[in-house]
Design a protein around this motif. Sequence first.
Motif, PDB file in Angstrom:
ATOM      1  N   LEU A  33       0.820  -1.213   0.000  1.00 54.37           N
ATOM      2  CA  LEU A  33       0.000   0.000   0.000  1.00 54.37           C
ATOM      3  C   LEU A  33       0.854   1.262   0.000  1.00 54.37           C
ATOM      4  CD1 LEU A  33      -2.809  -1.048   2.507  1.00 54.37           C
ATOM      5  CD2 LEU A  33      -3.058  -0.655   0.044  1.00 54.37           C
ATOM      6  N   ASN A  34       2.096   1.146   0.495  1.00 57.86           N
ATOM      7  CA  ASN A  34       2.999   2.296   0.486  1.00 57.86           C
ATOM      8  C   ASN A  34       3.361   2.724  -0.933  1.00 57.86           C
ATOM      9  OD1 ASN A  34       3.228   2.478   3.352  1.00 57.86           O
ATOM     10  ND2 ASN A  34       4.659   0.769   3.330  1.00 57.86           N
ATOM     11  N   PHE A  35       3.177   1.830  -1.885  1.00 56.83           N
ATOM     12  CA  PHE A  35       3.546   2.113  -3.269  1.00 56.83           C
ATOM     13  C   PHE A  35       2.344   2.437  -4.158  1.00 56.83           C
ATOM     14  CE2 PHE A  35       6.957  -0.418  -1.487  1.00 56.83           C
ATOM     15  CZ  PHE A  35       8.099   0.238  -1.942  1.00 56.83           C
ATOM     16  N   VAL A  36       1.153   2.418  -3.587  1.00 57.72           N
ATOM     17  CA  VAL A  36      -0.037   2.790  -4.352  1.00 57.72           C
ATOM     18  C   VAL A  36      -0.145   4.313  -4.331  1.00 57.72           C
ATOM     19  CG1 VAL A  36      -2.534   2.635  -4.547  1.00 57.72           C
ATOM     20  CG2 VAL A  36      -1.223   0.652  -3.761  1.00 57.72           C
ATOM     21  N   PRO A  37      -0.097   4.966  -5.488  1.00 56.07           N
ATOM     22  CA  PRO A  37      -0.159   6.438  -5.508  1.00 56.07           C
ATOM     23  C   PRO A  37      -1.468   6.956  -4.915  1.00 56.07           C
ATOM     24  CG  PRO A  37       0.544   5.562  -7.641  1.00 56.07           C
ATOM     25  CD  PRO A  37       0.047   4.399  -6.836  1.00 56.07           C
ATOM     26  N   LYS A  38      -1.424   8.186  -4.446  1.00 56.62           N
ATOM     27  CA  LYS A  38      -2.614   8.829  -3.912  1.00 56.62           C
ATOM     28  C   LYS A  38      -3.434   9.445  -5.055  1.00 56.62           C
ATOM     29  CE  LYS A  38      -0.619   9.930   0.602  1.00 56.62           C
ATOM     30  NZ  LYS A  38      -0.290  11.019   1.572  1.00 56.62           N
ATOM     31  N   ILE A  39      -4.734   9.376  -4.914  1.00 54.47           N
ATOM     32  CA  ILE A  39      -5.617   9.937  -5.929  1.00 54.47           C
ATOM     33  C   ILE A  39      -5.623  11.458  -5.842  1.00 54.47           C
ATOM     34  CG2 ILE A  39      -8.018  10.142  -6.671  1.00 54.47           C
ATOM     35  CD1 ILE A  39      -8.462   7.263  -5.858  1.00 54.47           C
ATOM     36  N   ASP A  40      -5.422  12.099  -6.976  1.00 50.90           N
ATOM     37  CA  ASP A  40      -5.568  13.543  -7.098  1.00 50.90           C
ATOM     38  C   ASP A  40      -6.953  13.802  -7.679  1.00 50.90           C
ATOM     39  OD1 ASP A  40      -5.550  16.218  -7.693  1.00 50.90           O
ATOM     40  OD2 ASP A  40      -3.763  16.166  -8.966  1.00 50.90           O
ATOM     41  N   GLN A  41      -7.854  14.280  -6.846  1.00 52.87           N
ATOM     42  CA  GLN A  41      -9.240  14.477  -7.274  1.00 52.87           C
ATOM     43  C   GLN A  41      -9.373  15.543  -8.355  1.00 52.87           C
ATOM     44  OE1 GLN A  41     -11.484  12.474  -6.500  1.00 52.87           O
ATOM     45  NE2 GLN A  41     -10.906  11.500  -4.568  1.00 52.87           N
ATOM     46  N   ASN A  42      -8.370  16.398  -8.495  1.00 54.99           N
ATOM     47  CA  ASN A  42      -8.431  17.456  -9.495  1.00 54.99           C
ATOM     48  C   ASN A  42      -7.799  17.055 -10.819  1.00 54.99           C
ATOM     49  OD1 ASN A  42      -9.653  19.634  -7.899  1.00 54.99           O
ATOM     50  ND2 ASN A  42      -7.785  19.504  -6.680  1.00 54.99           N
ATOM     51  N   TYR A  43      -7.330  15.830 -10.903  1.00 52.06           N
ATOM     52  CA  TYR A  43      -6.666  15.381 -12.124  1.00 52.06           C
ATOM     53  C   TYR A  43      -7.699  15.137 -13.223  1.00 52.06           C
ATOM     54  CZ  TYR A  43      -3.449  12.862 -15.163  1.00 52.06           C
ATOM     55  OH  TYR A  43      -2.678  12.477 -16.229  1.00 52.06           O
ATOM     56  N   THR A  44      -7.365  15.551 -14.437  1.00 52.30           N
ATOM     57  CA  THR A  44      -8.221  15.278 -15.592  1.00 52.30           C
ATOM     58  C   THR A  44      -7.444  14.425 -16.587  1.00 52.30           C
ATOM     59  OG1 THR A  44      -7.536  17.322 -16.695  1.00 52.30           O
ATOM     60  CG2 THR A  44      -9.536  17.404 -15.342  1.00 52.30           C
ATOM     61  N   THR A  80       4.321  10.743 -16.332  1.00 49.87           N
ATOM     62  CA  THR A  80       4.410  10.010 -15.067  1.00 49.87           C
ATOM     63  C   THR A  80       3.130  10.155 -14.257  1.00 49.87           C
ATOM     64  OG1 THR A  80       6.816  10.287 -14.989  1.00 49.87           O
ATOM     65  CG2 THR A  80       5.709   9.769 -12.916  1.00 49.87           C
ATOM     66  N   SER A  81       2.583  11.362 -14.201  1.00 48.35           N
ATOM     67  CA  SER A  81       1.362  11.569 -13.412  1.00 48.35           C
ATOM     68  C   SER A  81       0.190  10.785 -13.991  1.00 48.35           C
ATOM     69  CB  SER A  81       1.025  13.057 -13.313  1.00 48.35           C
ATOM     70  OG  SER A  81       0.822  13.623 -14.592  1.00 48.35           O
ATOM     71  N   LEU A  82       0.166  10.584 -15.309  1.00 51.47           N
ATOM     72  CA  LEU A  82      -0.886   9.762 -15.913  1.00 51.47           C
ATOM     73  C   LEU A  82      -0.850   8.350 -15.350  1.00 51.47           C
ATOM     74  CD1 LEU A  82      -3.069   9.043 -18.016  1.00 51.47           C
ATOM     75  CD2 LEU A  82      -1.216   8.682 -19.666  1.00 51.47           C
ATOM     76  N   ILE A  83       0.334   7.741 -15.320  1.00 52.88           N
ATOM     77  CA  ILE A  83       0.457   6.382 -14.783  1.00 52.88           C
ATOM     78  C   ILE A  83       0.082   6.358 -13.306  1.00 52.88           C
ATOM     79  CG2 ILE A  83       2.019   4.458 -14.379  1.00 52.88           C
ATOM     80  CD1 ILE A  83       1.305   5.035 -17.333  1.00 52.88           C
ATOM     81  N   HIS A  84       0.550   7.330 -12.559  1.00 58.57           N
ATOM     82  CA  HIS A  84       0.240   7.367 -11.125  1.00 58.57           C
ATOM     83  C   HIS A  84      -1.258   7.475 -10.881  1.00 58.57           C
ATOM     84  CE1 HIS A  84       4.461   8.703  -9.540  1.00 58.57           C
ATOM     85  NE2 HIS A  84       4.448   7.489 -10.045  1.00 58.57           N
ATOM     86  N   GLN A  85      -1.928   8.313 -11.645  1.00 58.20           N
ATOM     87  CA  GLN A  85      -3.357   8.515 -11.393  1.00 58.20           C
ATOM     88  C   GLN A  85      -4.211   7.353 -11.881  1.00 58.20           C
ATOM     89  OE1 GLN A  85      -4.733  10.802  -9.363  1.00 58.20           O
ATOM     90  NE2 GLN A  85      -2.543  11.071  -8.957  1.00 58.20           N
TER      91      GLN A  85
END
Length: 328
Positions: A33-44, A80-85
């Motif tokens: 779980l430490n490696f699961v990215p956090k959700i950015d609710q403002n991401y489109t 990178t942010s695309l993969i994370h989200q």
Amino acid sequence: MAFVQYSMQERFGAEFPNVQLIGQQFEAGDPALNFVPKIDQNYTFDRDALADVLNYLQECWNGGTSEAQMLIGPTGSGKTSLIHQVCARLGAPVMDVTGHGRLEIPQLLYSKIAVDGTTMTLDGPLTAALAKGMVFLLNEIDLIEPETLTGLNDVLEYQRVVIEDDGRLVRAERGFAFIATCNTAGGGDDTGMYAGTKVQNIAFRDRFRKSLVDYRDEASELAVLQRLFPSIDQKLAEKFVKVANLVRNAFKDGSTGMDVTLSLRTLIRWVKLTSANSGQQAKGRSPVHYALDRALAFGTSPGTYEALHQMVSQEFGVGPTIANPSIG
């Protein structure tokens, strides 16, 4: 860890199809779980890039594939942010590594540490991702020496690796996926914008599906600014976005001398700093120019610095110093 079904609408938004997606779920306290990215609710999401990544991950998690996924795009476009989200919404852990010219295969596979007078071998990030079924994200692959990346061909082809140090055979567990990001697709850079990038071996490049991740369209970025800054005037937000696109176009052109670009992250920082420094107006300074320095312009070449402020003056109608500004 268990593989579960998630509703795309629930995870990605009501504007998406009501289809089921394979995702992951971990028990509380699981180290993964430490490696699961956090959700950015403002991401489109860009729909095309999202579809490419989802299709790849769903195939990886539903039978596997011997291919990898490559995201290609300019600096700051959000690869990178695309993969994370995506992974954040699917509950998938991500193991990140950033490439550089001195990176070697053993660094990805294992490391040795001294413990109580003995030597212990620890899994490297790629080995850990294989063994634990994680998404392995290798950023900036075009900065890595081509002979190094060629050493990953067998990992991509057979989804396994032999650890030279102790002879272990590590096979990919379900959940493993290999994703890379780059600016040049491994074809080299003739523009001079991406110093240090290298032409990669064609056999390595041939193992990847390709997806283009460009800067967001104007409407998407305006929507982001309006969500993050609800009180921002529509016309003011449009000016920020127009300047961002002017900078990006000059950067991508390659012949203007513009040596920086303006990512969505920097755009948000600029708007935030403009608001935070509104008091500069009373000192005869334009907050929007003052904030641009601190968000991006400081540290750029003299030509780029001047060009950035000219773009701001052009769109906002105010120079760095002001007397009685109506905006600024």
